[in-house]
Design a protein around this motif. Structure first.
Motif, PDB file in Angstrom:
ATOM      1  N   PHE A 197      52.254 -18.565 -77.217  1.00 16.66           N
ATOM      2  CA  PHE A 197      52.297 -19.336 -78.453  1.00 16.66           C
ATOM      3  C   PHE A 197      52.851 -20.716 -78.143  1.00 16.66           C
ATOM      4  CE2 PHE A 197      54.569 -21.123 -82.037  1.00 16.66           C
ATOM      5  CZ  PHE A 197      53.577 -21.097 -83.012  1.00 16.66           C
ATOM      6  N   GLY A 198      52.179 -21.764 -78.640  1.00 14.69           N
ATOM      7  CA  GLY A 198      52.675 -23.125 -78.453  1.00 14.69           C
ATOM      8  C   GLY A 198      52.061 -23.850 -77.283  1.00 14.69           C
ATOM      9  N   ARG A 202      54.486 -26.896 -76.616  1.00 18.90           N
ATOM     10  CA  ARG A 202      55.700 -26.490 -75.904  1.00 18.90           C
ATOM     11  C   ARG A 202      55.626 -26.813 -74.409  1.00 18.90           C
ATOM     12  NH1 ARG A 202      57.293 -20.432 -78.243  1.00 18.90           N
ATOM     13  NH2 ARG A 202      58.453 -21.168 -80.077  1.00 18.90           N
ATOM     14  N   PRO A 203      56.754 -27.207 -73.801  1.00 18.72           N
ATOM     15  CA  PRO A 203      56.806 -27.327 -72.347  1.00 18.72           C
ATOM     16  C   PRO A 203      56.542 -25.965 -71.695  1.00 18.72           C
ATOM     17  CG  PRO A 203      58.718 -28.370 -73.368  1.00 18.72           C
ATOM     18  CD  PRO A 203      58.020 -27.602 -74.442  1.00 18.72           C
ATOM     19  N   ILE A 204      56.083 -25.988 -70.447  1.00 23.68           N
ATOM     20  CA  ILE A 204      55.696 -24.748 -69.761  1.00 23.68           C
ATOM     21  C   ILE A 204      56.858 -23.759 -69.699  1.00 23.68           C
ATOM     22  CG2 ILE A 204      54.758 -23.768 -67.624  1.00 23.68           C
ATOM     23  CD1 ILE A 204      53.728 -26.684 -67.041  1.00 23.68           C
ATOM     24  N   HIS A 205      58.063 -24.244 -69.382  1.00 18.79           N
ATOM     25  CA  HIS A 205      59.187 -23.309 -69.235  1.00 18.79           C
ATOM     26  C   HIS A 205      59.543 -22.656 -70.572  1.00 18.79           C
ATOM     27  CE1 HIS A 205      61.421 -26.909 -70.515  1.00 18.79           C
ATOM     28  NE2 HIS A 205      62.449 -26.130 -70.809  1.00 18.79           N
ATOM     29  N   TYR A 210      60.001 -18.008 -74.141  1.00 19.71           N
ATOM     30  CA  TYR A 210      59.916 -17.438 -75.486  1.00 19.71           C
ATOM     31  C   TYR A 210      58.750 -16.481 -75.686  1.00 19.71           C
ATOM     32  CZ  TYR A 210      63.449 -20.830 -76.946  1.00 19.71           C
ATOM     33  OH  TYR A 210      64.605 -21.548 -77.085  1.00 19.71           O
ATOM     34  N   SER A 211      57.988 -16.210 -74.645  1.00 18.12           N
ATOM     35  CA  SER A 211      56.823 -15.343 -74.798  1.00 18.12           C
ATOM     36  C   SER A 211      57.223 -13.932 -75.205  1.00 18.12           C
ATOM     37  CB  SER A 211      56.029 -15.280 -73.490  1.00 18.12           C
ATOM     38  OG  SER A 211      54.984 -14.345 -73.607  1.00 18.12           O
ATOM     39  N   SER A 212      56.532 -13.405 -76.231  1.00 19.93           N
ATOM     40  CA  SER A 212      56.741 -12.012 -76.639  1.00 19.93           C
ATOM     41  C   SER A 212      55.558 -11.141 -76.220  1.00 19.93           C
ATOM     42  CB  SER A 212      56.933 -11.921 -78.156  1.00 19.93           C
ATOM     43  OG  SER A 212      55.790 -12.424 -78.837  1.00 19.93           O
ATOM     44  N   ASP A 213      54.526 -11.755 -75.662  1.00 18.68           N
ATOM     45  CA  ASP A 213      53.339 -11.017 -75.229  1.00 18.68           C
ATOM     46  C   ASP A 213      53.320 -10.810 -73.719  1.00 18.68           C
ATOM     47  OD1 ASP A 213      51.865 -10.674 -77.763  1.00 18.68           O
ATOM     48  OD2 ASP A 213      51.834 -12.861 -77.768  1.00 18.68           O
ATOM     49  N   VAL A 219      62.524 -13.891 -66.188  1.00 21.49           N
ATOM     50  CA  VAL A 219      61.937 -15.149 -66.660  1.00 21.49           C
ATOM     51  C   VAL A 219      61.907 -15.177 -68.186  1.00 21.49           C
ATOM     52  CG1 VAL A 219      59.857 -16.575 -66.717  1.00 21.49           C
ATOM     53  CG2 VAL A 219      60.552 -15.464 -64.578  1.00 21.49           C
ATOM     54  N   THR A 220      61.304 -14.146 -68.782  1.00 21.65           N
ATOM     55  CA  THR A 220      61.243 -14.049 -70.242  1.00 21.65           C
ATOM     56  C   THR A 220      62.659 -13.989 -70.816  1.00 21.65           C
ATOM     57  OG1 THR A 220      59.165 -12.844 -70.062  1.00 21.65           O
ATOM     58  CG2 THR A 220      60.300 -12.755 -72.169  1.00 21.65           C
ATOM     59  N   GLY A 221      62.935 -14.857 -71.755  1.00 21.71           N
ATOM     60  CA  GLY A 221      64.253 -14.884 -72.396  1.00 21.71           C
ATOM     61  C   GLY A 221      65.279 -15.725 -71.674  1.00 21.71           C
ATOM     62  N   SER A 222      64.904 -16.293 -70.531  1.00 23.95           N
ATOM     63  CA  SER A 222      65.860 -17.073 -69.745  1.00 23.95           C
ATOM     64  C   SER A 222      65.286 -18.451 -69.441  1.00 23.95           C
ATOM     65  CB  SER A 222      66.189 -16.356 -68.432  1.00 23.95           C
ATOM     66  OG  SER A 222      66.927 -17.200 -67.554  1.00 23.95           O
ATOM     67  N   GLU A 223      65.918 -19.491 -69.960  1.00 21.97           N
ATOM     68  CA  GLU A 223      65.443 -20.847 -69.678  1.00 21.97           C
ATOM     69  C   GLU A 223      65.565 -21.170 -68.194  1.00 21.97           C
ATOM     70  OE1 GLU A 223      65.818 -25.203 -71.720  1.00 21.97           O
ATOM     71  OE2 GLU A 223      67.718 -24.164 -71.303  1.00 21.97           O
ATOM     72  N   SER A 224      66.726 -20.867 -67.597  1.00 22.52           N
ATOM     73  CA  SER A 224      66.912 -21.168 -66.171  1.00 22.52           C
ATOM     74  C   SER A 224      65.959 -20.337 -65.319  1.00 22.52           C
ATOM     75  CB  SER A 224      68.362 -20.901 -65.752  1.00 22.52           C
ATOM     76  OG  SER A 224      68.714 -19.534 -65.955  1.00 22.52           O
TER      77      SER A 224
END
Length: 476
Positions: A197-198, A202-205, A210-213, A219-224
């Protein structure tokens, strides 16, 4: 059996009846505040404008006796309800007996009772599943096409369908026919792409974070974690002016990113990595109006913050309204953060109740009632909540009523949240319900909150699931 021909004949017949209404008579339009309802309202307004009809519009979160009593005091004789009304037939029939009412809806009709002053155009009456075959905006679009050439609004009907989560690697029959109109008239184009989504804004990171799919461990849920993942592929996630979007990558970088996502994802089946992206032709690549999913979210944000008129203006391509809608989206995101922070701060308080298969959240006045369903939807996609958990969330309106939202994690087969919440209402003896199979809601008197919660726990905790995710039984 679905009878598409009879449904279309019904559209034509009732459009012809509408055109017989004297032009001096103003039309009272009542729409729903979600993305689909805003799209439906914009489509009908576009048609009324072309027909040079006088109209007034009101957007409602739901139909209550109080709001209908107020409508009954108004002077207009001709009412059109779009994306709502079928679930409130008895209220409309009893309180508005002297108004001529046309309902353009796709929700399941409340009852089989016939009212002489009410006409329904609803796919369910013809054996067509309105929860996934056509949205409220779609019904309104097909109806207006029988009134006047409203072709340019076909793309808005598709935005409404996507807003009501009716797209699943394509559309079913009636939505598909509307999409064909938009494609043929070069209003929409379809690109196959990553299921994020986005993608336009949205920037790639942030797509990864934020991906829920597409779920990628660490990686998912972690900006760093997302930034490190991009860097590990030899891709610089930044430009001189800020963070890179997908459109900033070279073809080789895109191939690297996609290959890594497929390798690292917890589920690399193509249908969970790639999806159709419906892009509105004529909108800029970095605009939230370009991607139909982002457009729908933006409209939803307008409705949830009681600024539906801005969303309608955006659907009608008003430049000032489009800018205001983008500004409103930032406020909406802040309200989401506020709601999530309240939930985290109160996770161990008596406002959060955990039972078997059930998570109940009673935010009272701490979360906007128009945002409580959004909070439930976000939590229903959380990896931290057990699969097949019902999430019932409540927040109070200003009129001594409480907005209720019901969601479920994991999307099990054969679940019907609309039927379940109606069962709770009947057992509690208070409230009115609406919504769809996977997202339903209700409005109850605030004085009934405790009883409603007790009954909800009893009903929801006694629903069992088979291993294959299907509802086994309801022991009530």
């Amino acid at each position: 059996m679905a009878d598409y021909d009879s449904f279309k004949q019904s559209l034509k017949k009732h459009a012809e009846e509408f055109l017989k209404i004297p032009k001096k008579e103003p039309i009272r339009i009542i729409g729903h505040l979600d993305a689909d309802g805003i799209c439906a309202s914009a489509i009908i307004i576009n048609a009324m404008t072309k027909l040079n009809r006088k109209y007034t519009l009101t957007i409602l979160p739901t139909i209550t006796e109080e709001t209908i009593i107020q409508l009954n005091e108004e002077t207009e004789q001709y009412f059109i309800f779009v994306d709502l009304g079928s679930g409130s037939l008895d209220i409309l029939g009893k309180i508005l007996p002297n108004k001529k009412i046309l309902i353009l809806d796709h929700h399941h009709p409340q009852s089989d009772t016939k009212y002489e002053n009410i006409t329904q155009v609803n796919p369910h009456l013809f054996g067509i599943d309105g929860s996934n075959e056509i949205s409220g905006a779609g019904v309104v679009f097909l109806f207006t096409q029988e009134l006047v050439d409203n072709t340019e609004m076909s793309r808005i009907a598709i935005v409404g369908a996507i807003g009501d989560i009716q797209e699943n690697n394509g559309f079913k029959k009636l939505n598909s026919e509307i999409l064909d109109i938009a494609l043929k008239n070069k209003l929409i184009e379809i690109h196959k792409g990553l299921k994020f989504f986005g993608l336009q804004t949205r920037p790639i990171h942030k797509l990864l974070q934020y991906s829920s799919d597409i779920i990628i461990p660490d990686v998912t849920g972690s900006e760093s974690g997302a930034i490190k993942f991009i860097q590990s592929l030899g891709i610089n996630p930044q430009t001189k002016n800020g963070w890179k979007k997908l459109s900033d990558l070279t073809d080789d970088e895109k191939k690297k990113l996609i290959a890594a996502i497929i390798m690292k994802s917890t589920d690399s089946r193509p249908e969970n990595i790639f999806s159709n992206n419906y892009l509105l032709i004529g909108e800029q690549d970095d605009s939230p109006f370009r991607d139909a999913k982002e457009f729908a979210t933006l409209l939803n944000s307008c409705g949830r913050l009681n600024k539906a008129s801005i969303g309608i203006g955006a659907c009608l391509n008003d430049k000032k309204m489009k800018k205001m809608a983008i500004d409103n989206l930032a406020e909406y995101r802040r309200e989401i953060v506020n709601a999530m922070n309240w939930y985290k701060d109160n996770i161990n308080s008596d406002k959060i109740i955990r039972k078997k298969n059930v998570l109940i959240i009673n935010a009272e006045e701490e979360v906007l009632p128009t945002m409580i369903g959004t909070l439930g939807s976000i939590l229903s996609k959380s990896q931290d909540i057990e699969k097949n958990t019902f999430i019932l969330s409540l927040a109070r309106n200003d009129d001594n009523t409480t907005k209720v939202s019901l969601r479920i994690t994991g999307s099990p087969d054969n679940v019907n949240l609309k039927d379940i919440i109606q069962t709770i209402i009947e057992k509690a003896g208070n409230g009115s319900s609406g919504g769809h199979i996977f997202a339903s809601g209700a409005v109850i008197d605030t004085d009934y909150e405790d009883k409603f919660i007790d009954v909800a726990v009893e009903v929801l905790s006694n629903i069992s699931f088979e291993k294959n995710n299907k509802i086994l039984l309801n022991k009530q």
